[in-house]
Design a protein around this motif. Structure first.
Motif, PDB file in Angstrom:
ATOM      1  N   TYR A  58      50.028   6.017 -11.041  1.00  0.00           N
ATOM      2  CA  TYR A  58      48.719   5.813 -11.652  1.00  0.00           C
ATOM      3  C   TYR A  58      48.797   5.709 -13.164  1.00  0.00           C
ATOM      4  CZ  TYR A  58      47.713   7.306  -6.963  1.00  0.00           C
ATOM      5  OH  TYR A  58      47.713   7.412  -5.599  1.00  0.00           O
ATOM      6  N   ASP A  59      50.001   5.882 -13.734  1.00  0.00           N
ATOM      7  CA  ASP A  59      50.192   5.744 -15.173  1.00  0.00           C
ATOM      8  C   ASP A  59      50.370   4.273 -15.542  1.00  0.00           C
ATOM      9  OD1 ASP A  59      50.074   8.446 -15.548  1.00  0.00           O
ATOM     10  OD2 ASP A  59      52.242   8.736 -15.714  1.00  0.00           O
ATOM     11  N   GLU A  60      50.027   3.947 -16.753  1.00  0.00           N
ATOM     12  CA  GLU A  60      50.181   2.585 -17.263  1.00  0.00           C
ATOM     13  C   GLU A  60      51.628   2.105 -17.185  1.00  0.00           C
ATOM     14  OE1 GLU A  60      49.068   1.027 -21.412  1.00  0.00           O
ATOM     15  OE2 GLU A  60      47.268   2.004 -20.607  1.00  0.00           O
ATOM     16  N   SER A  61      52.578   3.014 -17.436  1.00  0.00           N
ATOM     17  CA  SER A  61      53.996   2.635 -17.449  1.00  0.00           C
ATOM     18  C   SER A  61      54.474   2.133 -16.091  1.00  0.00           C
ATOM     19  CB  SER A  61      54.861   3.818 -17.895  1.00  0.00           C
ATOM     20  OG  SER A  61      54.722   4.880 -16.975  1.00  0.00           O
ATOM     21  N   PHE A  62      53.744   2.473 -15.021  1.00  0.00           N
ATOM     22  CA  PHE A  62      54.122   2.034 -13.687  1.00  0.00           C
ATOM     23  C   PHE A  62      54.134   0.510 -13.598  1.00  0.00           C
ATOM     24  CE2 PHE A  62      52.940   1.024  -9.219  1.00  0.00           C
ATOM     25  CZ  PHE A  62      54.066   1.507  -8.603  1.00  0.00           C
ATOM     26  N   TYR A  63      53.333  -0.135 -14.413  1.00  0.00           N
ATOM     27  CA  TYR A  63      53.233  -1.594 -14.364  1.00  0.00           C
ATOM     28  C   TYR A  63      54.219  -2.273 -15.307  1.00  0.00           C
ATOM     29  CZ  TYR A  63      49.193  -0.304 -11.722  1.00  0.00           C
ATOM     30  OH  TYR A  63      48.384   0.251 -10.773  1.00  0.00           O
ATOM     31  N   ASN A  64      55.073  -1.498 -15.956  1.00  0.00           N
ATOM     32  CA  ASN A  64      56.069  -2.037 -16.887  1.00  0.00           C
ATOM     33  C   ASN A  64      57.467  -1.537 -16.557  1.00  0.00           C
ATOM     34  OD1 ASN A  64      54.129  -3.388 -18.587  1.00  0.00           O
ATOM     35  ND2 ASN A  64      53.506  -1.347 -19.246  1.00  0.00           N
ATOM     36  N   ILE A  65      57.786  -1.475 -15.291  1.00  0.00           N
ATOM     37  CA  ILE A  65      59.104  -0.985 -14.868  1.00  0.00           C
ATOM     38  C   ILE A  65      60.141  -2.062 -15.178  1.00  0.00           C
ATOM     39  CG2 ILE A  65      60.497  -0.222 -12.913  1.00  0.00           C
ATOM     40  CD1 ILE A  65      57.875   0.815 -11.646  1.00  0.00           C
ATOM     41  N   PRO A  66      61.205  -1.713 -15.892  1.00  0.00           N
ATOM     42  CA  PRO A  66      62.234  -2.700 -16.239  1.00  0.00           C
ATOM     43  C   PRO A  66      62.924  -3.293 -15.004  1.00  0.00           C
ATOM     44  CG  PRO A  66      62.500  -0.704 -17.533  1.00  0.00           C
ATOM     45  CD  PRO A  66      61.473  -0.409 -16.480  1.00  0.00           C
ATOM     46  N   VAL A  67      63.347  -4.532 -15.135  1.00  0.00           N
ATOM     47  CA  VAL A  67      63.999  -5.250 -14.039  1.00  0.00           C
ATOM     48  C   VAL A  67      65.265  -4.533 -13.567  1.00  0.00           C
ATOM     49  CG1 VAL A  67      65.364  -6.820 -15.485  1.00  0.00           C
ATOM     50  CG2 VAL A  67      64.633  -7.539 -13.201  1.00  0.00           C
ATOM     51  N   GLU A  68      65.953  -3.836 -14.464  1.00  0.00           N
ATOM     52  CA  GLU A  68      67.169  -3.102 -14.082  1.00  0.00           C
ATOM     53  C   GLU A  68      66.869  -2.064 -13.007  1.00  0.00           C
ATOM     54  OE1 GLU A  68      67.546  -4.502 -18.275  1.00  0.00           O
ATOM     55  OE2 GLU A  68      66.063  -3.290 -17.257  1.00  0.00           O
ATOM     56  N   ASP A  69      65.695  -1.447 -13.072  1.00  0.00           N
ATOM     57  CA  ASP A  69      65.314  -0.452 -12.069  1.00  0.00           C
ATOM     58  C   ASP A  69      65.191  -1.103 -10.690  1.00  0.00           C
ATOM     59  OD1 ASP A  69      65.227   1.255 -14.206  1.00  0.00           O
ATOM     60  OD2 ASP A  69      63.054   1.466 -14.220  1.00  0.00           O
ATOM     61  N   TYR A  70      64.626  -2.307 -10.680  1.00  0.00           N
ATOM     62  CA  TYR A  70      64.506  -3.044  -9.420  1.00  0.00           C
ATOM     63  C   TYR A  70      65.882  -3.421  -8.885  1.00  0.00           C
ATOM     64  CZ  TYR A  70      59.461  -3.502 -10.034  1.00  0.00           C
ATOM     65  OH  TYR A  70      58.120  -3.241 -10.176  1.00  0.00           O
ATOM     66  N   ASP A  71      66.790  -3.830  -9.778  1.00  0.00           N
ATOM     67  CA  ASP A  71      68.145  -4.215  -9.369  1.00  0.00           C
ATOM     68  C   ASP A  71      68.874  -3.054  -8.698  1.00  0.00           C
ATOM     69  OD1 ASP A  71      67.716  -6.743 -10.417  1.00  0.00           O
ATOM     70  OD2 ASP A  71      68.799  -6.333 -12.280  1.00  0.00           O
ATOM     71  N   ILE A  72      68.781  -1.882  -9.309  1.00  0.00           N
ATOM     72  CA  ILE A  72      69.430  -0.692  -8.737  1.00  0.00           C
ATOM     73  C   ILE A  72      68.755  -0.315  -7.421  1.00  0.00           C
ATOM     74  CG2 ILE A  72      69.870   1.786  -9.047  1.00  0.00           C
ATOM     75  CD1 ILE A  72      70.050   1.144 -12.113  1.00  0.00           C
ATOM     76  N   SER A  73      67.439  -0.332  -7.416  1.00  0.00           N
ATOM     77  CA  SER A  73      66.665   0.054  -6.244  1.00  0.00           C
ATOM     78  C   SER A  73      66.984  -0.822  -5.040  1.00  0.00           C
ATOM     79  CB  SER A  73      65.179  -0.032  -6.591  1.00  0.00           C
ATOM     80  OG  SER A  73      64.403   0.439  -5.542  1.00  0.00           O
ATOM     81  N   MET A  74      67.087  -2.109  -5.288  1.00  0.00           N
ATOM     82  CA  MET A  74      67.350  -3.077  -4.226  1.00  0.00           C
ATOM     83  C   MET A  74      68.660  -2.778  -3.504  1.00  0.00           C
ATOM     84  SD  MET A  74      67.835  -7.237  -4.667  1.00  0.00           S
ATOM     85  CE  MET A  74      67.664  -6.995  -6.401  1.00  0.00           C
ATOM     86  N   LYS A  75      69.652  -2.301  -4.226  1.00  0.00           N
ATOM     87  CA  LYS A  75      70.965  -2.018  -3.643  1.00  0.00           C
ATOM     88  C   LYS A  75      70.927  -0.879  -2.624  1.00  0.00           C
ATOM     89  CE  LYS A  75      73.401  -3.370  -7.824  1.00  0.00           C
ATOM     90  NZ  LYS A  75      74.161  -2.879  -8.975  1.00  0.00           N
ATOM     91  N   HIS A  76      69.886  -0.068  -2.702  1.00  0.00           N
ATOM     92  CA  HIS A  76      69.845   1.139  -1.877  1.00  0.00           C
ATOM     93  C   HIS A  76      68.697   1.152  -0.870  1.00  0.00           C
ATOM     94  CE1 HIS A  76      73.054   2.719  -4.302  1.00  0.00           C
ATOM     95  NE2 HIS A  76      72.380   2.347  -5.370  1.00  0.00           N
ATOM     96  N   HIS A  77      68.113  -0.022  -0.632  1.00  0.00           N
ATOM     97  CA  HIS A  77      67.057  -0.107   0.386  1.00  0.00           C
ATOM     98  C   HIS A  77      67.464  -1.132   1.437  1.00  0.00           C
ATOM     99  CE1 HIS A  77      63.287  -0.344   2.448  1.00  0.00           C
ATOM    100  NE2 HIS A  77      62.858   0.674   1.741  1.00  0.00           N
ATOM    101  N   PRO A  78      67.551  -0.723   2.704  1.00  0.00           N
ATOM    102  CA  PRO A  78      68.060  -1.619   3.744  1.00  0.00           C
ATOM    103  C   PRO A  78      67.155  -2.806   4.065  1.00  0.00           C
ATOM    104  CG  PRO A  78      67.250   0.421   4.721  1.00  0.00           C
ATOM    105  CD  PRO A  78      67.206   0.600   3.219  1.00  0.00           C
ATOM    106  N   ALA A  79      65.891  -2.737   3.703  1.00  0.00           N
ATOM    107  CA  ALA A  79      64.957  -3.818   4.057  1.00  0.00           C
ATOM    108  C   ALA A  79      64.215  -4.338   2.821  1.00  0.00           C
ATOM    109  CB  ALA A  79      63.974  -3.316   5.103  1.00  0.00           C
ATOM    110  N   TRP A  80      64.905  -4.380   1.698  1.00  0.00           N
ATOM    111  CA  TRP A  80      64.276  -4.736   0.420  1.00  0.00           C
ATOM    112  C   TRP A  80      63.497  -6.049   0.501  1.00  0.00           C
ATOM    113  CZ3 TRP A  80      63.291  -2.139  -3.883  1.00  0.00           C
ATOM    114  CH2 TRP A  80      62.893  -2.860  -5.008  1.00  0.00           C
ATOM    115  N   ARG A  81      64.076  -7.068   1.125  1.00  0.00           N
ATOM    116  CA  ARG A  81      63.453  -8.396   1.126  1.00  0.00           C
ATOM    117  C   ARG A  81      62.092  -8.421   1.790  1.00  0.00           C
ATOM    118  NH1 ARG A  81      68.536 -11.519   3.347  1.00  0.00           N
ATOM    119  NH2 ARG A  81      67.642 -10.444   5.095  1.00  0.00           N
ATOM    120  N   VAL A  82      61.837  -7.531   2.720  1.00  0.00           N
ATOM    121  CA  VAL A  82      60.563  -7.571   3.445  1.00  0.00           C
ATOM    122  C   VAL A  82      59.519  -6.605   2.870  1.00  0.00           C
ATOM    123  CG1 VAL A  82      61.640  -8.361   5.567  1.00  0.00           C
ATOM    124  CG2 VAL A  82      61.284  -5.905   5.204  1.00  0.00           C
TER     125      VAL A  82
END
Length: 166
Positions: A58-82
């Motif tokens: 609910y914080d404003e910063s939630f809408y400004n998450i750096p792309v690097e966070d998504y890159d790391i996150s994607m590596k550790h989620h088995p169903a990222w694409r969906v």
């Protein structure tokens, strides 16, 4: 020492256990995603507000998450694409919780609470681990130790923490 408590919405801490864990000398900051259940119960047990950092969706910063966070996150989620975009943002926020907003202030360890007791090493995460499983997998992938509190006596948890603080 900076740590995370992450866990299920249905978990209820014993108030005395929260007091014991929050009294451990050397823990300087508790980081949380602010979710109902384990996260909020722990963070509400932290008496001094400067000793906690909450990454709320609910914080404003939630809408400004750096792309690097998504890159790391994607590596550790088995169903990222969906995953829907909003859920991907929540998963990327897990990386911020682990590494800090600028990815330069990692937590020293994660205290997890899941019904299946998964820690990502001795007991792998499964579908039963729920959303906390992503945080556990990211932590393990980033070499951040995870301890699952579920079903363990408080003295064992405190010993595990003390060993990590040496």
């Amino acid at each position: 020492m900076k740590l995370i408590i992450a866990g299920g919405r249905d978990y209820i801490f014993n108030l005395e256990d929260i007091k014991k864990l929050n009294s451990i000398e050397g823990i300087t900051e508790v980081v949380s995603g602010g979710a109902k259940g384990a996260d909020s119960m722990w963070e509400n047990g932290v008496v001094e507000p400067w000793n906690k950092e909450i990454f709320s969706p609910y914080d404003e910063s939630f809408y400004n998450i750096p792309v690097e966070d998504y890159d790391i996150s994607m590596k550790h989620h088995p169903a990222w694409r969906v995953l829907p975009e909003g859920v991907k943002s929540l998963m990327a926020r897990n990386v911020q919780i682990l590494l800090g907003e600028q990815l330069d202030k990692p937590v020293q360890f994660v205290l997890a609470v899941t019904l299946d007791g998964a820690d990502g090493v001795e007991k792998p995460t499964t579908r039963e681990t729920g959303g906390t499983g992503h945080t556990i997998r990211c932590a393990i992938g980033l070499d951040i130790p995870v301890y699952n509190l579920m079903g363990k006596p408080i003295h064992e948890t405190m010993e595990w923490i003390a060993h990590r603080m040496k």
